[in-house]
Design a protein around this motif. Structure first.
Motif, PDB file in Angstrom:
ATOM      1  N   LYS A   1      42.653  59.392  56.780  1.00  0.00           N
ATOM      2  CA  LYS A   1      42.490  58.050  56.226  1.00  0.00           C
ATOM      3  C   LYS A   1      41.279  57.970  55.307  1.00  0.00           C
ATOM      4  N   PHE A   2      40.235  58.798  55.584  1.00  0.00           N
ATOM      5  CA  PHE A   2      39.079  58.846  54.696  1.00  0.00           C
ATOM      6  C   PHE A   2      38.390  60.197  54.829  1.00  0.00           C
ATOM      7  N   LEU A   3      37.664  60.587  53.801  1.00  0.00           N
ATOM      8  CA  LEU A   3      36.811  61.774  53.796  1.00  0.00           C
ATOM      9  C   LEU A   3      35.463  61.357  53.238  1.00  0.00           C
ATOM     10  N   GLY A   4      34.421  61.805  53.873  1.00  0.00           N
ATOM     11  CA  GLY A   4      33.081  61.489  53.388  1.00  0.00           C
ATOM     12  C   GLY A   4      32.404  60.490  54.300  1.00  0.00           C
ATOM     13  N   PRO A   5      31.352  59.930  53.869  1.00  0.00           N
ATOM     14  CA  PRO A   5      30.768  60.016  52.530  1.00  0.00           C
ATOM     15  C   PRO A   5      30.092  61.366  52.296  1.00  0.00           C
ATOM     16  N   PHE A   6      30.196  61.851  51.068  1.00  0.00           N
ATOM     17  CA  PHE A   6      29.527  63.074  50.654  1.00  0.00           C
ATOM     18  C   PHE A   6      28.413  62.680  49.697  1.00  0.00           C
ATOM     19  N   ILE A   7      27.250  63.246  49.926  1.00  0.00           N
ATOM     20  CA  ILE A   7      26.082  62.957  49.101  1.00  0.00           C
ATOM     21  C   ILE A   7      25.920  64.092  48.106  1.00  0.00           C
ATOM     22  N   GLY A   8      25.648  63.766  46.869  1.00  0.00           N
ATOM     23  CA  GLY A   8      25.465  64.802  45.868  1.00  0.00           C
ATOM     24  C   GLY A   8      24.691  64.303  44.675  1.00  0.00           C
ATOM     25  N   HIS A   9      24.542  65.174  43.702  1.00  0.00           N
ATOM     26  CA  HIS A   9      23.846  64.871  42.462  1.00  0.00           C
ATOM     27  C   HIS A   9      22.505  64.208  42.758  1.00  0.00           C
ATOM     28  N   THR A  10      21.771  64.781  43.713  1.00  0.00           N
ATOM     29  CA  THR A  10      20.488  64.218  44.131  1.00  0.00           C
ATOM     30  C   THR A  10      19.387  64.729  43.222  1.00  0.00           C
ATOM     31  N   THR A  11      18.615  63.806  42.685  1.00  0.00           N
ATOM     32  CA  THR A  11      17.469  64.147  41.842  1.00  0.00           C
ATOM     33  C   THR A  11      16.234  63.489  42.459  1.00  0.00           C
ATOM     34  N   ASP A  12      15.152  63.449  41.702  1.00  0.00           N
ATOM     35  CA  ASP A  12      13.952  62.786  42.216  1.00  0.00           C
ATOM     36  C   ASP A  12      14.061  61.265  42.156  1.00  0.00           C
ATOM     37  N   SER A  13      15.107  60.741  41.511  1.00  0.00           N
ATOM     38  CA  SER A  13      15.228  59.281  41.408  1.00  0.00           C
ATOM     39  C   SER A  13      16.664  58.770  41.583  1.00  0.00           C
ATOM     40  N   THR A  14      17.614  59.652  41.891  1.00  0.00           N
ATOM     41  CA  THR A  14      19.007  59.231  42.032  1.00  0.00           C
ATOM     42  C   THR A  14      19.713  60.028  43.124  1.00  0.00           C
ATOM     43  N   PHE A  15      20.801  59.478  43.607  1.00  0.00           N
ATOM     44  CA  PHE A  15      21.771  60.248  44.376  1.00  0.00           C
ATOM     45  C   PHE A  15      23.105  59.543  44.288  1.00  0.00           C
ATOM     46  N   ARG A  16      24.153  60.313  44.525  1.00  0.00           N
ATOM     47  CA  ARG A  16      25.518  59.818  44.384  1.00  0.00           C
ATOM     48  C   ARG A  16      26.244  59.943  45.717  1.00  0.00           C
ATOM     49  N   ILE A  17      27.086  58.948  45.994  1.00  0.00           N
ATOM     50  CA  ILE A  17      27.975  58.987  47.153  1.00  0.00           C
ATOM     51  C   ILE A  17      29.401  59.114  46.636  1.00  0.00           C
ATOM     52  N   TRP A  18      30.159  60.059  47.202  1.00  0.00           N
ATOM     53  CA  TRP A  18      31.576  60.230  46.885  1.00  0.00           C
ATOM     54  C   TRP A  18      32.352  60.046  48.178  1.00  0.00           C
ATOM     55  N   MET A  19      33.485  59.346  48.087  1.00  0.00           N
ATOM     56  CA  MET A  19      34.370  59.177  49.243  1.00  0.00           C
ATOM     57  C   MET A  19      35.816  59.137  48.792  1.00  0.00           C
ATOM     58  N   TYR A  20      36.667  59.558  49.700  1.00  0.00           N
ATOM     59  CA  TYR A  20      38.109  59.340  49.592  1.00  0.00           C
ATOM     60  C   TYR A  20      38.439  58.348  50.694  1.00  0.00           C
ATOM     61  N   CYS A  21      39.230  57.336  50.364  1.00  0.00           N
ATOM     62  CA  CYS A  21      39.605  56.360  51.382  1.00  0.00           C
ATOM     63  C   CYS A  21      40.969  55.784  51.046  1.00  0.00           C
ATOM     64  N   GLU A  22      41.900  55.989  51.957  1.00  0.00           N
ATOM     65  CA  GLU A  22      43.263  55.502  51.769  1.00  0.00           C
ATOM     66  C   GLU A  22      43.333  53.985  51.926  1.00  0.00           C
ATOM     67  N   SER A  23      42.592  53.454  52.917  1.00  0.00           N
ATOM     68  CA  SER A  23      42.597  52.022  53.172  1.00  0.00           C
ATOM     69  C   SER A  23      41.361  51.707  54.001  1.00  0.00           C
ATOM     70  N   PRO A  24      40.610  50.691  53.754  1.00  0.00           N
ATOM     71  CA  PRO A  24      40.795  49.645  52.769  1.00  0.00           C
ATOM     72  C   PRO A  24      40.529  50.164  51.364  1.00  0.00           C
ATOM     73  N   THR A  25      40.808  49.331  50.394  1.00  0.00           N
ATOM     74  CA  THR A  25      40.660  49.769  49.015  1.00  0.00           C
ATOM     75  C   THR A  25      39.275  49.488  48.456  1.00  0.00           C
ATOM     76  N   ILE A  26      38.458  48.709  49.167  1.00  0.00           N
ATOM     77  CA  ILE A  26      37.085  48.432  48.725  1.00  0.00           C
ATOM     78  C   ILE A  26      36.146  48.540  49.919  1.00  0.00           C
ATOM     79  N   LEU A  27      35.068  49.278  49.731  1.00  0.00           N
ATOM     80  CA  LEU A  27      33.968  49.342  50.686  1.00  0.00           C
ATOM     81  C   LEU A  27      32.681  49.065  49.921  1.00  0.00           C
ATOM     82  N   TYR A  28      31.595  48.885  50.648  1.00  0.00           N
ATOM     83  CA  TYR A  28      30.304  48.591  50.026  1.00  0.00           C
ATOM     84  C   TYR A  28      29.251  49.522  50.605  1.00  0.00           C
ATOM     85  N   ALA A  29      28.343  49.976  49.746  1.00  0.00           N
ATOM     86  CA  ALA A  29      27.245  50.838  50.171  1.00  0.00           C
ATOM     87  C   ALA A  29      25.935  50.161  49.813  1.00  0.00           C
ATOM     88  N   ARG A  30      24.978  50.321  50.684  1.00  0.00           N
ATOM     89  CA  ARG A  30      23.638  49.807  50.437  1.00  0.00           C
ATOM     90  C   ARG A  30      22.642  50.791  51.031  1.00  0.00           C
TER      91      ARG A  30
END
Length: 178
Positions: free
Chosen positions: A6-35
């Motif tokens: 139903k979902f994979l992740g969250p996977f953290i990547g592209h981390t720098t000294d001022s940024t990072f990225r979250i990637w996820m696969y999710c079949e349902s629900p279609t919207i999630l929120y990260a903070r």
């Protein structure tokens, strides 16, 4: 697609000294929120939307920017924009964190460690090694990530600054047996 999780992740990547990225696969629900919030802070950031769309193979990414370098950030994934309902990831809140990279590496403070992992065919390993479950390498990663190292000048962090998790290789082990 019914055999996909139903979902994979969250996977953290592209981390720098001022940024990072979250990637996820999710079949349902279609919207999630990260903070996120910096370690020691009391307030969470405004929510960033993870919108999963079939045209992107039900995957979504967000990038947090303008972060402080060499700082630990906790993050949350929620089902509501207000942040009151955590998405059930199967992880402890203490597992949901990321460090931004230092601007300059201080070898007196940190070891420069990285992980290079590959899919280890746990089922085949367990079959060939009675009494082992095949997941030992994965079970030890949290301990490795939290350890410190004693040096002649005192303890220093044993922070893994980079991890490359390669997987989904083709296994030909069954052909070997045939």
């Amino acid at each position: 697609m019914s055999n996909l999780p139903k979902f994979l992740g969250p996977f953290i990547g592209h981390t720098t000294d001022s940024t990072f990225r979250i990637w996820m696969y999710c079949e349902s629900p279609t919207i999630l929120y990260a903070r996120l919030k910096a370690e020691g802070a009391t307030e969470w950031s405004k929510p960033e939307k993870l919108a999963f769309d079939a045209s992107y193979l039900s995957c979504a990414t967000i990038t947090f920017t303008e972060l402080s370098s060499d700082t630990k950030y906790d993050y949350r994934i929620t089902t509501d924009e207000a942040g009151t309902q955590d998405f059930a990831l199967g992880l402890e809140p203490s597992d949901l964190n990321v460090w931004t990279m230092p601007k300059e590496f201080d070898s007196k403070k940190y070891r420069y460690d990285f992980l290079l992992l590959s899919c280890n065919n746990p089922i085949g390993y367990a079959e060939d090694h009675p009494g082992k479950n095949g997941f030992e390498v994965w079970e030890n990663i949290p301990q490795i990530l939290k350890s410190t190292v004693k040096t002649s000048t005192g303890d220093r962090e044993h922070r893994v600054l980079f991890g490359l998790f390669g997987g989904d290789q083709v296994y030909a082990d069954s052909w070997k047996k045939e």
